[in-house]
Design an enzyme around this catalytic site. Structure first.
Site, PDB file in Angstrom:
ATOM      1  CD  GLU A 134     -25.754   5.160  47.200  1.00  0.00           C
ATOM      2  OE1 GLU A 134     -24.523   4.938  47.272  1.00  0.00           O
ATOM      3  OE2 GLU A 134     -26.298   5.659  46.194  1.00  0.00           O
ATOM      4  CG  HIS A 143     -23.284   2.133  39.161  1.00  0.00           C
ATOM      5  ND1 HIS A 143     -22.732   3.376  39.032  1.00  0.00           N
ATOM      6  CD2 HIS A 143     -24.047   2.166  40.286  1.00  0.00           C
ATOM      7  CE1 HIS A 143     -23.149   4.147  40.036  1.00  0.00           C
ATOM      8  NE2 HIS A 143     -23.936   3.428  40.809  1.00  0.00           N
ATOM      9  CB  CYS A 171     -25.480  -7.396  42.077  1.00  0.00           C
ATOM     10  SG  CYS A 171     -25.002  -6.461  40.619  1.00  0.00           S
TER      11      CYS A 171
END
Ligand SMILES: [Zn+2]
Ligand SMILES: [Zn+2]
Length: 183
Positions: A134, A143, A171
């Site tokens: 989160e 995602h 990421c």
């Protein structure tokens, strides 16, 4: 980047510390603090028909809190109530993408919820994964298609357990760039 962990309602202190440690390991050069404040679970978030709390509602309260705490770049609320969002039976958490606030729920992370015997290590690992997930959303990360990456969408506790508590290289780079711009 400075992140505040905000207790929402009743939460065991050792879980908050576990989350703090998980975030500090994942995001070096950031300050992760468990705030001394406790935000009550907003009563109007409760949906009587469903017997669950609306995560949008709790998240907006966390956002309101964060706007009063400019020393924090991000606030992560941790609640121990069952939460849902429209269209989904339940969620493990919710965040404003590239925003100041995020929320995780511990309710469905406990082995006991799945009628399994208590396992603090597993419970903490799950909480850390959801917190990293989160918080990364608030840094603009969406995602990830890689099933092992912590940014992979978890539809169930099975998915959550399968993925690692780590960001994949791609990421991670996104979070590092976002954190760098915050200072
Ligand atoms: Zn997500
Ligand atoms: Zn990834």
């Amino acid at each position: 980047m400075k992140v505040g962990i905000l207790q929402v309602g009743q939460v065991t202190p050792e879980v908050l510390v576990g989350i703090q440690e998980g975030l500090a390991k994942t995001f070096p050069d950031t300050t992760i603090v468990v705030t001394k404040d406790v935000m009550p679970v907003p009563e109007d978030a409760f949906d009587k028909k469903r017997g669950q709390y609306n995560s949008n509602n709790i998240l907006s309260c966390i956002k309101a809190y964060s706007s009063k705490k400019p020393e924090f770049h991000r606030i992560l609320g941790v609640a121990d109530v069952d939460i849902f969002t429209s269209g989904l039976n339940y969620v493990f958490g919710e965040a404003y993408v590239s925003g100041g606030a995020a929320l995780i729920s511990l309710w469905r992370l406990k082995p006991l919820f799945y009628k399994e015997k208590p396992n603090l290590a597993l419970f903490l690992l799950r909480a850390q994964k959801e917190a990293i997930h989160e918080l990364s959303h608030t840094l603009g990360v969406g995602h990830c298609p890689r099933s092992m990456c912590v940014m992979h969408f978890s539809n169930s506790i099975f998915d959550a357990d399968r993925k690692q508590s780590l960001l994949c290289d791609e990421c991670y780079l996104q979070t590092a760039i976002a954190i760098n711009t915050l200072g």
